[in-house]
Each structure stands twice: as C-alpha cells, then as structure tokens.
Motif scaffolding. Sequence first.
Motif, PDB file in Angstrom:
ATOM      1  N   GLU A 214     -47.471 -50.643  -1.875  1.00 14.47           N
ATOM      2  CA  GLU A 214     -46.973 -49.465  -2.584  1.00 14.47           C
ATOM      3  C   GLU A 214     -48.006 -48.987  -3.614  1.00 14.47           C
ATOM      4  OE1 GLU A 214     -43.053 -48.250  -5.252  1.00 14.47           O
ATOM      5  OE2 GLU A 214     -43.870 -50.279  -5.371  1.00 14.47           O
ATOM      6  N   PHE A 215     -48.578 -49.934  -4.325  1.00 13.65           N
ATOM      7  CA  PHE A 215     -49.587 -49.611  -5.331  1.00 13.65           C
ATOM      8  C   PHE A 215     -50.822 -48.977  -4.690  1.00 13.65           C
ATOM      9  CE2 PHE A 215     -53.408 -50.914  -7.687  1.00 13.65           C
ATOM     10  CZ  PHE A 215     -53.151 -50.337  -8.928  1.00 13.65           C
ATOM     11  N   LEU A 216     -51.302 -49.557  -3.594  1.00 14.39           N
ATOM     12  CA  LEU A 216     -52.482 -49.030  -2.927  1.00 14.39           C
ATOM     13  C   LEU A 216     -52.232 -47.621  -2.387  1.00 14.39           C
ATOM     14  CD1 LEU A 216     -53.751 -52.158  -0.947  1.00 14.39           C
ATOM     15  CD2 LEU A 216     -54.861 -51.077  -2.907  1.00 14.39           C
ATOM     16  N   ARG A 217     -51.094 -47.416  -1.781  1.00 17.42           N
ATOM     17  CA  ARG A 217     -50.777 -46.095  -1.232  1.00 17.42           C
ATOM     18  C   ARG A 217     -50.803 -45.032  -2.324  1.00 17.42           C
ATOM     19  NH1 ARG A 217     -48.904 -45.062   3.657  1.00 17.42           N
ATOM     20  NH2 ARG A 217     -48.412 -46.771   5.091  1.00 17.42           N
ATOM     21  N   LYS A 218     -50.191 -45.333  -3.449  1.00 18.92           N
ATOM     22  CA  LYS A 218     -50.149 -44.364  -4.540  1.00 18.92           C
ATOM     23  C   LYS A 218     -51.548 -44.096  -5.087  1.00 18.92           C
ATOM     24  CE  LYS A 218     -45.410 -45.206  -6.119  1.00 18.92           C
ATOM     25  NZ  LYS A 218     -44.559 -45.698  -7.248  1.00 18.92           N
ATOM     26  N   ALA A 219     -52.329 -45.152  -5.260  1.00 18.90           N
ATOM     27  CA  ALA A 219     -53.686 -44.981  -5.789  1.00 18.90           C
ATOM     28  C   ALA A 219     -54.543 -44.152  -4.837  1.00 18.90           C
ATOM     29  CB  ALA A 219     -54.324 -46.344  -6.033  1.00 18.90           C
ATOM     30  N   TRP A 220     -54.472 -44.473  -3.550  1.00 18.39           N
ATOM     31  CA  TRP A 220     -55.286 -43.748  -2.573  1.00 18.39           C
ATOM     32  C   TRP A 220     -54.821 -42.304  -2.410  1.00 18.39           C
ATOM     33  CZ3 TRP A 220     -55.044 -48.447   1.242  1.00 18.39           C
ATOM     34  CH2 TRP A 220     -56.024 -49.374   0.866  1.00 18.39           C
ATOM     35  N   ALA A 221     -53.509 -42.082  -2.429  1.00 21.04           N
ATOM     36  CA  ALA A 221     -52.995 -40.724  -2.288  1.00 21.04           C
ATOM     37  C   ALA A 221     -53.415 -39.861  -3.475  1.00 21.04           C
ATOM     38  CB  ALA A 221     -51.470 -40.752  -2.169  1.00 21.04           C
ATOM     39  N   LYS A 222     -53.371 -40.424  -4.655  1.00 21.64           N
ATOM     40  CA  LYS A 222     -53.769 -39.687  -5.856  1.00 21.64           C
ATOM     41  C   LYS A 222     -55.243 -39.332  -5.805  1.00 21.64           C
ATOM     42  CE  LYS A 222     -53.683 -39.959 -10.915  1.00 21.64           C
ATOM     43  NZ  LYS A 222     -53.289 -40.812 -12.091  1.00 21.64           N
TER      44      LYS A 222
ATOM     45  N   LEU B 214     -57.771 -52.032  -7.890  1.00 19.65           N
ATOM     46  CA  LEU B 214     -57.864 -53.489  -8.026  1.00 19.65           C
ATOM     47  C   LEU B 214     -56.465 -54.082  -7.970  1.00 19.65           C
ATOM     48  CD1 LEU B 214     -60.359 -53.981 -11.026  1.00 19.65           C
ATOM     49  CD2 LEU B 214     -60.863 -54.249  -8.584  1.00 19.65           C
ATOM     50  N   ILE B 215     -56.323 -55.149  -7.197  1.00 17.42           N
ATOM     51  CA  ILE B 215     -55.112 -55.970  -7.230  1.00 17.42           C
ATOM     52  C   ILE B 215     -55.562 -57.379  -7.576  1.00 17.42           C
ATOM     53  CG2 ILE B 215     -53.129 -56.850  -5.966  1.00 17.42           C
ATOM     54  CD1 ILE B 215     -53.214 -54.408  -4.210  1.00 17.42           C
ATOM     55  N   LEU B 216     -55.031 -57.900  -8.668  1.00 18.81           N
ATOM     56  CA  LEU B 216     -55.468 -59.197  -9.181  1.00 18.81           C
ATOM     57  C   LEU B 216     -54.275 -60.152  -9.263  1.00 18.81           C
ATOM     58  CD1 LEU B 216     -57.706 -57.893 -12.122  1.00 18.81           C
ATOM     59  CD2 LEU B 216     -58.409 -58.373  -9.753  1.00 18.81           C
ATOM     60  N   PRO B 217     -54.052 -60.970  -8.239  1.00 23.29           N
ATOM     61  CA  PRO B 217     -52.990 -61.974  -8.313  1.00 23.29           C
ATOM     62  C   PRO B 217     -53.404 -63.138  -9.218  1.00 23.29           C
ATOM     63  CG  PRO B 217     -53.475 -61.359  -6.033  1.00 23.29           C
ATOM     64  CD  PRO B 217     -54.607 -60.865  -6.882  1.00 23.29           C
ATOM     65  N   TYR B 218     -52.624 -63.388 -10.245  1.00 28.68           N
ATOM     66  CA  TYR B 218     -52.845 -64.499 -11.181  1.00 28.68           C
ATOM     67  C   TYR B 218     -54.299 -64.557 -11.674  1.00 28.68           C
ATOM     68  CZ  TYR B 218     -49.002 -65.585  -7.997  1.00 28.68           C
ATOM     69  OH  TYR B 218     -47.906 -65.492  -7.180  1.00 28.68           O
ATOM     70  N   PRO B 219     -54.800 -63.469 -12.227  1.00 28.20           N
ATOM     71  CA  PRO B 219     -56.224 -63.424 -12.587  1.00 28.20           C
ATOM     72  C   PRO B 219     -56.572 -64.409 -13.700  1.00 28.20           C
ATOM     73  CG  PRO B 219     -55.064 -61.560 -13.556  1.00 28.20           C
ATOM     74  CD  PRO B 219     -54.094 -62.237 -12.638  1.00 28.20           C
ATOM     75  N   MET B 220     -57.708 -65.075 -13.537  1.00 28.05           N
ATOM     76  CA  MET B 220     -58.233 -65.998 -14.543  1.00 28.05           C
ATOM     77  C   MET B 220     -59.536 -65.396 -15.051  1.00 28.05           C
ATOM     78  SD  MET B 220     -57.318 -69.432 -12.343  1.00 28.05           S
ATOM     79  CE  MET B 220     -57.659 -70.617 -13.628  1.00 28.05           C
ATOM     80  N   LEU B 221     -59.412 -64.453 -15.975  1.00 26.33           N
ATOM     81  CA  LEU B 221     -60.558 -63.681 -16.443  1.00 26.33           C
ATOM     82  C   LEU B 221     -61.361 -64.402 -17.510  1.00 26.33           C
ATOM     83  CD1 LEU B 221     -58.779 -60.221 -16.556  1.00 26.33           C
ATOM     84  CD2 LEU B 221     -60.651 -60.862 -15.016  1.00 26.33           C
ATOM     85  N   TYR B 222     -60.764 -65.400 -18.130  1.00 29.83           N
ATOM     86  CA  TYR B 222     -61.468 -66.190 -19.133  1.00 29.83           C
ATOM     87  C   TYR B 222     -60.773 -67.539 -19.265  1.00 29.83           C
ATOM     88  CZ  TYR B 222     -57.616 -64.880 -22.262  1.00 29.83           C
ATOM     89  OH  TYR B 222     -56.381 -64.697 -22.817  1.00 29.83           O
TER      90      TYR B 222
END
Length: 331
Positions: free
Chosen positions: A278-286, A128-136
């Motif tokens: 960078e985040f996606l690559r690391k997550a997918w590689a793992k 998950l990538i959440l730019p400026y998330p408004m969760l509540y």
Amino acid sequence: MSIDAPIEYVTTDDGVSLACTKFGSGPALVYQFANPSLSHFEMELAFEPAARTYEVFAEVATVIRYDARNTGLSTRGVEDISLEAQLRDLEAVLAHYGVETAALMFPFLWAPVAATFAAANPERISALILPYPMLYRERLSTDELLADVYAAALKVGAEFFWSVRALTLVGLQAKENAAWMVRYMLEAADHEEQLRGEQAFREVDARAAAAAIKAPTLIIQRKLPRFNAGKPTDEMIREHLASITRTSALIPGAETALFEGSSLWYTGDDAITARSLEFLRKAWAKQAHAGSPAIRRRVARPDQPHAVHFARRQQRVVPRLHLRRDAPGVR
C-alpha cells in the motif's frame, strides 16, 4: 504465478562477485533480507513463506535481490565489509540491471546502507521500507538480558548458537520459521564471518544520513520488544516504544507502522506485506503524477486497489519459483 528468477553475477570494482536476481514487473524494488552479513536468496526462494511474499511483490514491482559479499552465492572470504563497500555493491547491482530509480526494502542492519545511499542519492530513491531498522547502536535492556545467553551458547558451538539466536528472534510460536532460520544462518555465511560482519555493522551510526533522507519512508515495527524468551515487563515495553519514537524522529516525514507481537519475522506476514505494498503504490503513484519519468514509465494501474491484488494472491497455490543458472551470463 510462476516466477522465473535467473541467477546472475556482477563483479564489483574490488573484484567481488555478487550473485543477484530479478523478477516481476513494475517500478524497481531492491528487496534485501536479514543483514549484510547474512544472505542467501536461493534458500529464500525455496521456502514457502518467503516465496509467497516475493510473488506478491513481483505483481507490482520489478524485484531485485542480491547476496551481499561473504554471503550466499556471492564471493566468500572478503576482507572489506565496510559500509562504503556495501554502498558500492548496491550501486554495482543497480548498474548491472540498468536501474535509474529504485525503492529499497532494507531491514535490520541493512538500514544504514539504505539510509546512507538515499541521503547521497535522493533523486534515485523512490521510497524506503525499513523493517526494524538498526540505524545506530542502542543498548536496550532486552539486549543486555540476552547477551549472557548468547555468550554461553557461543561456547557450545555454531549450530547451538544460531539455534538459540533463531528462537529468540523469531519465537517458539513460529517454530517452522525458526527451524528454517537456523538452517539459513548456518548455510548463508561462514560462522566467523557472520559474527565479524554483525559486529562491524552494529558500530555504524547512520543518524546523520537518516536526517538527510528525502524519500518517503515506512518503518515497520512490532508493538512488543525484541524479546521472545518470556513475557516482557512493562518497563521493557515502555523502553521499546521510546526507542521506536526516537528512530522514527530521525527520518523527516517517516511513517511508522506497528504490528502485533514481538517476532522479528516479517516475510510471509500478510499484514506487513499488505501495508508495505500500500505504501509503495501510494509513493509511486504520487511520483508518477508529479512527472517522475522513471516511475511514470513503470507504474501500472496505480489506481487499482491493492486489496484486490492481495485477495487474489491469497487464493492461489504456492508459486513455483525457478532459479535458472543457464541464462546468458549466468554461471
């Protein structure tokens, strides 16, 4: 690189026609823009900063983009805009493309949709990538300061109201982006439907769902508060940083990346794009190393430094993006 983005349509279980497109190669990434009440990917693909960003993501992922109900090229005038309806729509788009596992890049008020779907379907979400998330619903002093301005602008008319909104969200420093955002807000959805949808999603509380997320999560934020109507006070900054801390604590193991400035604009921001990839690559590689079949089949050259891809992209001219309406099943 030229991106061929055929426009397709999927019909939901309640008869809503959703416009969607897919391009690129690699693990699936559903990349949403703006809010569930504001979407128009055809306009985004014709806008240079957004087009460049989509091109970079398409180098490492199969990018899926769809217009929410009542927005863009999808069916307008739909009464049901509930969280449940948005979850069914996401499921319908994934099924349309035969996607088993996907990463979700869902900003702002899209975040409750991503959090709820990820919590209910942990095996289907790779990241998950959440730019400026408004969760509540959180009432900050900056929001209160702008509330009266927005109320006054609304009385003048839709065009003036969305112009003021765009300037306060994006900032005057990026006036070209702000000018485009005004056009986007006026064309992406009907005025009253935008207001209704935004109000409905601001009342959604996804904190319980956020606590149940198991997917690796990156939260994107700015160092300064969401306030572009003047210099923020020290108190505003402290309040802003405290809010970021609270949001980050909701999701187990979430990473938070802080970027310079206060603008909520992130498409076309090279630093945010680089950090996201960078985040996606690391997550997918793992996950590929751990034996996830859906990811292992789609990860290409996970050991290649992302910086090489990004540097090459910066040397390219603006991509030509083709929105095809003549593909099979496209109308």
